[in-house]
Design a protein around this motif. Sequence first.
Motif, mmCIF file in Angstrom:
data_model
loop_
_atom_site.group_PDB
_atom_site.id
_atom_site.type_symbol
_atom_site.label_atom_id
_atom_site.label_comp_id
_atom_site.label_asym_id
_atom_site.label_seq_id
_atom_site.Cartn_x
_atom_site.Cartn_y
_atom_site.Cartn_z
ATOM 1 N N ASP A 1 0.824 -1.217 0.000
ATOM 2 C CA ASP A 1 0.000 0.000 0.000
ATOM 3 C C ASP A 1 0.854 1.261 0.000
ATOM 4 O O ASP A 1 0.428 2.304 -0.522
ATOM 5 C CB ASP A 1 -0.929 0.003 1.216
ATOM 6 C CG ASP A 1 -1.952 -1.125 1.145
ATOM 7 O OD1 ASP A 1 -2.328 -1.643 2.202
ATOM 8 O OD2 ASP A 1 -2.351 -1.491 0.019
ATOM 9 N N ALA A 2 2.045 1.185 0.596
ATOM 10 C CA ALA A 2 2.884 2.388 0.682
ATOM 11 C C ALA A 2 3.376 2.843 -0.686
ATOM 12 O O ALA A 2 3.814 3.983 -0.836
ATOM 13 C CB ALA A 2 4.080 2.119 1.599
ATOM 14 N N LEU A 3 3.324 1.948 -1.691
ATOM 15 C CA LEU A 3 3.798 2.310 -3.032
ATOM 16 C C LEU A 3 2.661 2.652 -3.978
ATOM 17 O O LEU A 3 2.888 2.890 -5.173
ATOM 18 C CB LEU A 3 4.610 1.153 -3.634
ATOM 19 C CG LEU A 3 5.937 0.830 -2.946
ATOM 20 C CD1 LEU A 3 6.587 -0.374 -3.607
ATOM 21 C CD2 LEU A 3 6.876 2.020 -2.974
ATOM 22 N N VAL A 4 1.424 2.675 -3.474
ATOM 23 C CA VAL A 4 0.271 2.875 -4.352
ATOM 24 C C VAL A 4 0.330 4.234 -5.041
ATOM 25 O O VAL A 4 0.149 4.351 -6.255
ATOM 26 C CB VAL A 4 -1.045 2.719 -3.559
ATOM 27 C CG1 VAL A 4 -2.225 3.248 -4.379
ATOM 28 C CG2 VAL A 4 -1.260 1.263 -3.207
ATOM 29 N N ILE A 5 0.588 5.303 -4.282
ATOM 30 C CA ILE A 5 0.519 6.652 -4.855
ATOM 31 C C ILE A 5 1.560 6.835 -5.952
ATOM 32 O O ILE A 5 1.254 7.265 -7.073
ATOM 33 C CB ILE A 5 0.684 7.708 -3.747
ATOM 34 C CG1 ILE A 5 -0.496 7.619 -2.774
ATOM 35 C CG2 ILE A 5 0.777 9.102 -4.359
ATOM 36 C CD1 ILE A 5 -0.394 8.594 -1.613
ATOM 37 N N THR A 6 2.818 6.473 -5.641
ATOM 38 C CA THR A 6 3.872 6.668 -6.651
ATOM 39 C C THR A 6 3.661 5.748 -7.844
ATOM 40 O O THR A 6 3.893 6.136 -8.991
ATOM 41 C CB THR A 6 5.252 6.419 -6.039
ATOM 42 O OG1 THR A 6 5.276 5.101 -5.445
ATOM 43 C CG2 THR A 6 5.561 7.448 -4.980
ATOM 44 N N THR A 7 3.205 4.529 -7.584
ATOM 45 C CA THR A 7 2.991 3.600 -8.690
ATOM 46 C C THR A 7 1.842 4.062 -9.582
ATOM 47 O O THR A 7 1.891 3.926 -10.811
ATOM 48 C CB THR A 7 2.715 2.196 -8.163
ATOM 49 O OG1 THR A 7 3.795 1.800 -7.303
ATOM 50 C CG2 THR A 7 2.598 1.199 -9.309
ATOM 51 N N GLU A 8 0.787 4.606 -8.976
ATOM 52 C CA GLU A 8 -0.314 5.130 -9.789
ATOM 53 C C GLU A 8 0.191 6.195 -10.755
ATOM 54 O O GLU A 8 -0.186 6.224 -11.929
ATOM 55 C CB GLU A 8 -1.400 5.718 -8.886
ATOM 56 C CG GLU A 8 -2.348 4.689 -8.312
ATOM 57 C CD GLU A 8 -3.503 5.354 -7.558
ATOM 58 O OE1 GLU A 8 -3.331 6.524 -7.156
ATOM 59 O OE2 GLU A 8 -4.542 4.713 -7.405
ATOM 60 N N GLN B 1 11.727 11.040 -11.392
ATOM 61 C CA GLN B 1 11.765 11.550 -10.027
ATOM 62 C C GLN B 1 11.183 10.561 -9.027
ATOM 63 O O GLN B 1 11.614 10.498 -7.877
ATOM 64 C CB GLN B 1 10.991 12.883 -9.950
ATOM 65 C CG GLN B 1 11.539 13.976 -10.843
ATOM 66 C CD GLN B 1 12.992 14.288 -10.535
ATOM 67 O OE1 GLN B 1 13.341 14.570 -9.389
ATOM 68 N NE2 GLN B 1 13.848 14.228 -11.542
ATOM 69 N N LEU B 2 10.191 9.783 -9.447
ATOM 70 C CA LEU B 2 9.498 8.888 -8.519
ATOM 71 C C LEU B 2 10.198 7.537 -8.379
ATOM 72 O O LEU B 2 10.144 6.919 -7.322
ATOM 73 C CB LEU B 2 8.060 8.656 -8.999
ATOM 74 C CG LEU B 2 7.151 9.900 -9.025
ATOM 75 C CD1 LEU B 2 5.807 9.547 -9.642
ATOM 76 C CD2 LEU B 2 6.960 10.461 -7.625
ATOM 77 N N ALA B 3 10.836 7.063 -9.455
ATOM 78 C CA ALA B 3 11.451 5.735 -9.437
ATOM 79 C C ALA B 3 12.917 5.839 -9.037
ATOM 80 O O ALA B 3 13.562 6.874 -9.184
ATOM 81 C CB ALA B 3 11.316 5.083 -10.808
ATOM 82 N N GLU B 4 13.437 4.720 -8.538
ATOM 83 C CA GLU B 4 14.859 4.670 -8.220
ATOM 84 C C GLU B 4 15.685 4.693 -9.499
ATOM 85 O O GLU B 4 16.735 5.320 -9.562
ATOM 86 C CB GLU B 4 15.157 3.400 -7.415
ATOM 87 C CG GLU B 4 16.606 3.312 -6.948
ATOM 88 C CD GLU B 4 16.857 2.087 -6.094
ATOM 89 O OE1 GLU B 4 17.363 2.234 -4.973
ATOM 90 O OE2 GLU B 4 16.530 0.974 -6.545
ATOM 91 N N ARG B 5 15.186 4.011 -10.506
ATOM 92 C CA ARG B 5 15.796 4.088 -11.829
ATOM 93 C C ARG B 5 14.748 3.670 -12.852
ATOM 94 O O ARG B 5 13.744 3.020 -12.530
ATOM 95 C CB ARG B 5 17.054 3.226 -11.951
ATOM 96 C CG ARG B 5 16.844 1.743 -11.723
ATOM 97 C CD ARG B 5 18.130 0.994 -11.966
ATOM 98 N NE ARG B 5 17.946 -0.454 -11.875
ATOM 99 C CZ ARG B 5 18.761 -1.353 -12.432
ATOM 100 N NH1 ARG B 5 19.821 -0.950 -13.115
ATOM 101 N NH2 ARG B 5 18.536 -2.642 -12.307
ATOM 102 N N TRP B 6 14.994 4.046 -14.113
ATOM 103 C CA TRP B 6 14.075 3.719 -15.198
ATOM 104 C C TRP B 6 14.870 3.609 -16.480
ATOM 105 O O TRP B 6 16.031 4.009 -16.550
ATOM 106 C CB TRP B 6 12.975 4.779 -15.343
ATOM 107 C CG TRP B 6 13.478 6.057 -15.959
ATOM 108 C CD1 TRP B 6 14.145 7.057 -15.317
ATOM 109 C CD2 TRP B 6 13.414 6.439 -17.333
ATOM 110 N NE1 TRP B 6 14.486 8.048 -16.208
ATOM 111 C CE2 TRP B 6 14.042 7.705 -17.451
ATOM 112 C CE3 TRP B 6 12.867 5.849 -18.474
ATOM 113 C CZ2 TRP B 6 14.141 8.362 -18.666
ATOM 114 C CZ3 TRP B 6 12.974 6.522 -19.692
ATOM 115 C CH2 TRP B 6 13.602 7.764 -19.763
ATOM 116 N N GLY B 7 14.246 3.048 -17.494
ATOM 117 C CA GLY B 7 14.941 2.931 -18.766
ATOM 118 C C GLY B 7 14.026 2.358 -19.833
ATOM 119 O O GLY B 7 12.827 2.159 -19.622
ATOM 120 N N CYS B 8 14.655 2.060 -20.968
ATOM 121 C CA CYS B 8 13.905 1.535 -22.106
ATOM 122 C C CYS B 8 14.753 0.489 -22.811
ATOM 123 O O CYS B 8 15.961 0.674 -22.993
ATOM 124 C CB CYS B 8 13.548 2.665 -23.079
ATOM 125 S SG CYS B 8 12.707 2.096 -24.582
#
Length: 812
Positions: free
Chosen positions: A719-726, A786-793
């Motif tokens: 539940d603690a990750l719901v807002i950022t994941t949304e 900004q929300l994720a620790e890292r991202w990519g493609c």
Amino acid sequence: MDTSNAENADPAGASQGATSVSGAGPGGRPPAFDGLAAAVLDDRGTVVGWTGTAQELTGFCADEVHGRPVRELVADLPLDPRRATQWPATGRVRLRHRCGTTIEVTFRTTRVNGSADFLVLAAPTPHVADHQHGAALLRALSAQSGITIALHDTDLTTVQTNAVPDTPDPRPVQPGARLGDVLCAEDAQSIEAVLRQVLETGIPVLGRNQHVSWRHHPVPRHALSLSAFRLEDARGRPAGVAALYMDDTDQLRARRHLDLSREVAERVGESRDIVRTAQDLADVLVPAFGDLAAVDLARAVFDGDEPGERLGGGDLHLRNAALAPATAAWPPGIQRGNLVPPLSDHPLLRRFQRGETVVYGRDDYIALIGSPQPAEQLLPHDTHAVMVAPLHARGLTLGAIVVWRTVPSDPFTADETDLMRQIASRGALAIDNARRYTREHRAAMALQQRLLPPATTDTPAAETAGVYLPTGRGAGTRGDWYDAIPLPSLRLALVAGDVIGHGIPASATMGRLRAAIQTLADLEPEPDELLTRIADLVQRLAAEAPPGDHDVMGASCLYAVYDPVTRRCAMASAGHPPPVLVRPDGSAEAVELLPGPPLAVCGMPYETTTIELEPGSVLALYTDGLVHRGAHDVGDGLGRLTDALATSCRPDRALDETGRALLADLVDEAPRDDATLLLARTRAVPGEDTAHWQIPADPAAVSDARAWATRQLTAWGLDALVITTELIVSELVTNAIRYGRPPAELRLIRHHVLVCEVTDSSSAQPRLRRARTTDEGGRGLFLVAQLAERWGCRHGQNRKTIWSEQPIACAH
């Protein structure tokens, strides 16, 4: 005042004396007066004058009405008919017709000077309304900017127009002028031929494209849309031509600008070569945008480095990279590869250095150079306008686009300046990509890292153990290596390689290759694509190496990527022995794959093979030193290795212990070659820790995706990750629907991190940028970053996946 005799004369006879009047209709009267009846009344309202048009209107001839009270002809006289002086100045009445019907007319009265008589003019009310509406329409059209109206008589003389030539001293075109008086002769003849055809046939012309120039101001030319209609009098006889000219210059320019933007997008950036990219950019601008074009780049860019910042005049450290057209008669100072001369600290230069696109003339350019004599060596012949746009990307000024226009081309406009700004932005991105590609490859060749990775690793995909045994022949270490590289989405890359040669050169080459593979693996290409790029690197290393070191520039390599979610492993070989798979039940076999050529050989493709691995399987990657033993056949050595792995790889035995035991059993005391073994015991992400959702091609699916992700995280206790994941899901799904192509899928993976992936069937590369305050979009990937620790493609065959990772530990 008795005018009956004159007014009752044959209209045809009157027309014979009026044919010389310009603008007269075929009946001798100007078309505007057709159907206008006239009568003269004395002060008692008695008819004393009657015209032929009055006879045509009422059917009564002059003899029949002369001396009769007008009230006998009016069905509904508005006032006391005994006194004509009481008639209103204008109004409507119904006249009796000789055949017994009535006609509604609109009339106007006026006193005849020096007499007590009154002149009454009347016309059928519908005709008057038509004239009024036509006049109102003509006034409305004449007031519209971009629309020119011209009314011509039967000999194409201008009767009325709102045309104002685009000249330094514009004056309205006067009635009586002809097209040849205001337009260039060739343009006037072309339009007159069209108008004459309309006048003769009566067939209108609609939306005919026409380019014209004013006679006394031939530049610029105007693009017009010509429509023409024949004018007719009340009897349907040709009375002239009405021509409407709609200025299509802006629309035509907009279409050309759109075509140019499309061509820039299609052609510029296809090559990863900096000079080729610059040449493509210059070529696409000529002749669509200017007569001549050049691309100058900072000297550091040619080497793949970032240029330094510079303000003010002096040496800008720029060198010409491209000219278009190459066959033009360029002045001596502008040649391919020439350095841009020092410039004075001019306001135009300062504006350019601040990122503005500037337009200036010949005198300004002379001021930039400092004196007229060098300017002649650096300015193309007949130049009258120059546009310079900075190639600005990621805060760096990489160079400049220079476009010249020569006589008689039009000057640059404000919207062309905006277009050039957009082209320069796209061109800068393409050149920067080529620069970064060049830098990465140069860096890959120069990397010096540790020769081997840690002996053991522990990742969500697998636990690994690597063992390395150097040659015992005293020739020094050889270039064998292994690697286990963690990748996004819990995946793991496994590498084994063998460099030709021995000693320090072989070790240096191995270090370069390993560093290069780590760099390319982070870009997540398919195994066959990665090996293709490494093969290119080996070829360049061989070309750069001293003649005595050419023999250490070849290598074999096996590259595999294991996904613990799908439990699939994709691998490709560049002349390397196949891996051995040990299943959980203890059975073992070599994986069948089609090896490509070694990395030093070019011209042959690599092929990716995909297999499924059960959890607890062991995949063994090795070098040929482990299967070459004395004079034994390589096939025999592979058989022995397969049998030994089946025996030794027990679940209760540590992998590093198993590896050391295998090398001790299979390798001679004094091996002729290095021996390397990498063991990977696979793991799998449980099915309950992954979730998939097909994304409909509908913007409304974004809210459904958020709701689905929220339910899934709640079910997982996150539940603690719901807002950022949304927020992350909303942005990635929105991008997939808006910019991608179906089918698309959303996947969530739960492990030590929460992985969110959105896959679609588009290969377009997403770009992170900082949106301006006034932008309505462009913040999606910035928000994800900004929300994720890292991202990519990562890209696959006909698809791409954008992923993000959030640490789960921080959520508790």
